[in-house]
Design a protein around this motif. Sequence first.
Motif, PDB file in Angstrom:
ATOM      1  N   TYR A  83      20.787  52.038  24.032  1.00 38.01           N
ATOM      2  CA  TYR A  83      21.723  52.977  23.423  1.00 38.01           C
ATOM      3  C   TYR A  83      21.377  54.395  23.872  1.00 38.01           C
ATOM      4  O   TYR A  83      20.278  54.872  23.604  1.00 38.01           O
ATOM      5  CB  TYR A  83      21.676  52.868  21.905  1.00 38.01           C
ATOM      6  N   PRO A  84      22.304  55.073  24.551  1.00 32.61           N
ATOM      7  CA  PRO A  84      22.009  56.430  25.054  1.00 32.61           C
ATOM      8  C   PRO A  84      21.647  57.379  23.917  1.00 32.61           C
ATOM      9  O   PRO A  84      22.451  57.585  22.999  1.00 32.61           O
ATOM     10  CB  PRO A  84      23.323  56.845  25.725  1.00 32.61           C
ATOM     11  N   PRO A  85      20.446  57.945  23.919  1.00 33.03           N
ATOM     12  CA  PRO A  85      20.049  58.878  22.865  1.00 33.03           C
ATOM     13  C   PRO A  85      20.727  60.231  23.021  1.00 33.03           C
ATOM     14  O   PRO A  85      21.248  60.563  24.094  1.00 33.03           O
ATOM     15  CB  PRO A  85      18.532  58.992  23.049  1.00 33.03           C
ATOM     16  N   LYS A  86      20.715  61.019  21.959  1.00 33.90           N
ATOM     17  CA  LYS A  86      21.346  62.333  21.977  1.00 33.90           C
ATOM     18  C   LYS A  86      20.328  63.411  21.621  1.00 33.90           C
ATOM     19  O   LYS A  86      19.351  63.153  20.923  1.00 33.90           O
ATOM     20  CB  LYS A  86      22.516  62.373  20.992  1.00 33.90           C
ATOM     21  N   ALA A  87      20.605  64.626  22.091  1.00 34.04           N
ATOM     22  CA  ALA A  87      19.797  65.763  21.684  1.00 34.04           C
ATOM     23  C   ALA A  87      20.127  66.112  20.226  1.00 34.04           C
ATOM     24  O   ALA A  87      21.228  65.844  19.748  1.00 34.04           O
ATOM     25  CB  ALA A  87      20.083  66.954  22.586  1.00 34.04           C
ATOM     26  N   ASN A 120      19.087  68.992  16.678  1.00 30.82           N
ATOM     27  CA  ASN A 120      18.601  70.344  16.386  1.00 30.82           C
ATOM     28  C   ASN A 120      17.083  70.388  16.245  1.00 30.82           C
ATOM     29  O   ASN A 120      16.496  71.442  16.078  1.00 30.82           O
ATOM     30  CB  ASN A 120      19.272  70.899  15.131  1.00 30.82           C
ATOM     31  N   GLN A 121      16.459  69.203  16.309  1.00 27.92           N
ATOM     32  CA  GLN A 121      15.008  69.117  16.272  1.00 27.92           C
ATOM     33  C   GLN A 121      14.388  68.960  17.654  1.00 27.92           C
ATOM     34  O   GLN A 121      13.179  69.057  17.811  1.00 27.92           O
ATOM     35  CB  GLN A 121      14.578  67.931  15.392  1.00 27.92           C
ATOM     36  N   ASN A 122      15.237  68.681  18.652  1.00 25.88           N
ATOM     37  CA  ASN A 122      14.709  68.451  20.003  1.00 25.88           C
ATOM     38  C   ASN A 122      15.849  68.521  21.010  1.00 25.88           C
ATOM     39  O   ASN A 122      16.807  67.745  20.938  1.00 25.88           O
ATOM     40  CB  ASN A 122      14.020  67.094  20.084  1.00 25.88           C
ATOM     41  N   ILE A 123      15.749  69.454  21.949  1.00 23.13           N
ATOM     42  CA  ILE A 123      16.756  69.562  23.001  1.00 23.13           C
ATOM     43  C   ILE A 123      16.659  68.377  23.952  1.00 23.13           C
ATOM     44  O   ILE A 123      17.670  67.919  24.496  1.00 23.13           O
ATOM     45  CB  ILE A 123      16.573  70.891  23.770  1.00 23.13           C
ATOM     46  N   LEU A 124      15.445  67.855  24.132  1.00 22.45           N
ATOM     47  CA  LEU A 124      15.260  66.689  24.990  1.00 22.45           C
ATOM     48  C   LEU A 124      15.757  65.429  24.282  1.00 22.45           C
ATOM     49  O   LEU A 124      15.688  65.316  23.051  1.00 22.45           O
ATOM     50  CB  LEU A 124      13.789  66.517  25.352  1.00 22.45           C
ATOM     51  N   LYS A 125      16.236  64.491  25.065  1.00 20.78           N
ATOM     52  CA  LYS A 125      16.693  63.212  24.535  1.00 20.78           C
ATOM     53  C   LYS A 125      15.591  62.162  24.699  1.00 20.78           C
ATOM     54  O   LYS A 125      14.934  62.108  25.738  1.00 20.78           O
ATOM     55  CB  LYS A 125      17.957  62.755  25.266  1.00 20.78           C
ATOM     56  N   ASN A 126      15.409  61.346  23.678  1.00 20.72           N
ATOM     57  CA  ASN A 126      14.409  60.267  23.726  1.00 20.72           C
ATOM     58  C   ASN A 126      13.014  60.803  24.019  1.00 20.72           C
ATOM     59  O   ASN A 126      12.221  60.195  24.733  1.00 20.72           O
ATOM     60  CB  ASN A 126      14.808  59.222  24.775  1.00 20.72           C
ATOM     61  N   GLY A 127      12.711  61.962  23.430  1.00 22.72           N
ATOM     62  CA  GLY A 127      11.397  62.568  23.658  1.00 22.72           C
ATOM     63  C   GLY A 127      10.260  61.793  23.038  1.00 22.72           C
ATOM     64  O   GLY A 127       9.097  61.963  23.434  1.00 22.72           O
ATOM     65  N   ASP A 128      10.576  60.909  22.079  1.00 21.72           N
ATOM     66  CA  ASP A 128       9.533  60.084  21.474  1.00 21.72           C
ATOM     67  C   ASP A 128       9.430  58.712  22.140  1.00 21.72           C
ATOM     68  O   ASP A 128       8.612  57.885  21.743  1.00 21.72           O
ATOM     69  CB  ASP A 128       9.783  59.915  19.975  1.00 21.72           C
ATOM     70  N   PHE A 129      10.272  58.468  23.143  1.00 22.90           N
ATOM     71  CA  PHE A 129      10.263  57.231  23.931  1.00 22.90           C
ATOM     72  C   PHE A 129      10.510  55.975  23.088  1.00 22.90           C
ATOM     73  O   PHE A 129      10.152  54.868  23.514  1.00 22.90           O
ATOM     74  CB  PHE A 129       8.939  57.077  24.697  1.00 22.90           C
ATOM     75  N   GLU A 130      11.117  56.128  21.925  1.00 23.15           N
ATOM     76  CA  GLU A 130      11.354  54.956  21.084  1.00 23.15           C
ATOM     77  C   GLU A 130      12.443  54.048  21.653  1.00 23.15           C
ATOM     78  O   GLU A 130      12.472  52.848  21.376  1.00 23.15           O
ATOM     79  CB  GLU A 130      11.717  55.388  19.657  1.00 23.15           C
TER      80      GLU A 130
END
Length: 367
Positions: free
Chosen positions: A183-187, A189-199
């Motif tokens: 499922y494509p992750p989204k940015a 307001n807590q993180n501009i990067l997407k899937n920054g936690d690699f979950e």
Amino acid sequence: MQAVFLVSVLLCATCYIASAITDGLLPNGNFELGPKPSEMNGTVVIGRQAVPEWEISGFVEYIKSGQKQGDMLLVVPEGAYAVRLGNEASIKQRLKVIKGLYYSLTFSAARTCAQEERLNVSVAPDSGVLPMQTMYSSNGWDSYAWAFQAEVDVAEIVIHNPGVEEDPACGPLIDSIAIKVLYPPKATNQNILKNGDFEEGPYVFPNTSWGVLVPPNIEDDHSPLPSWMVESLKAVKYIDSDHFSVPKGKRAVELVAGKESAIAQVARTIPGKTYDLTFAVGDASNSCEGSMIVEAFAGKDTTKVPYESKGKGGYKRAVLRFVAVSPRTRIMFLSTFYTMRSDDFSSLCGPVLDDVKLLSVRKPRRM
């Protein structure tokens, strides 16, 4: 009546999706259901439909764990059986999918008697050749991820050995083939990067302890690690908290091949604004010991984060503050050094990267 009809449509759609696919092993994805004795000549499988749920082509062997090949003992990672693909051999399965969705295949493979074995994985029109020269686990088996976007309702999954060896039986072992919807992750307001936690990432086999290799994007047009690109010659390793030490959540990335193992994402930024790139660096508690350095890049800015690993888990946090110079900023991480496991000098390992965040700084102070 309209409400009843709408509920019926939703239920039907849910049933269709459920019947189309579930995350996990493909039908007979671990090859525990084998050919009948009449469909085998020694270890060689005879007949295109001999392996239940699969269509085979070429020289395919059905291997039992513990089987000997000369002085080599063939080991199967899960269960008791696997298949081996000889020269130009392939296995194929058709699977109902949802058109337009992204999927990731995860499968385990082991090199046997050739040094430059490789596998061609395809779901038309996508395909990629995964090299197997470098082995990352101590037992000779690695799990690989490869992603595709479904363009039709039925995906034809093909794993093919394009090798041409003097011995036609010389080829990789294949076991435990699974699939997972991405499922494509989204940015936020807590993180501009997407899937920054690699979950969000490929399926991880619950009974294996060596993680999943995510190949370079030159081998895979659709990343099994959504929003991230592996922009290097070698893979990065996707690890889970059930088998490794992970700084946050259930998933992380291990940079296992030095500067040849880089991961990147392009983020939307505002020129002239100040941003903080924060992240965690640690070790996976897999006997990966020594001095490690993770290099972080944000456009033209960079920082090096040292980490002294005892191979027993742990992590530290780091930050890279920078001023954006363009509407898009490339964020990249790599490991400076090659590292080998202290309990197995043939297995590559490296620092763990997790909890990557990018946020603008309203009133930046000097750091």
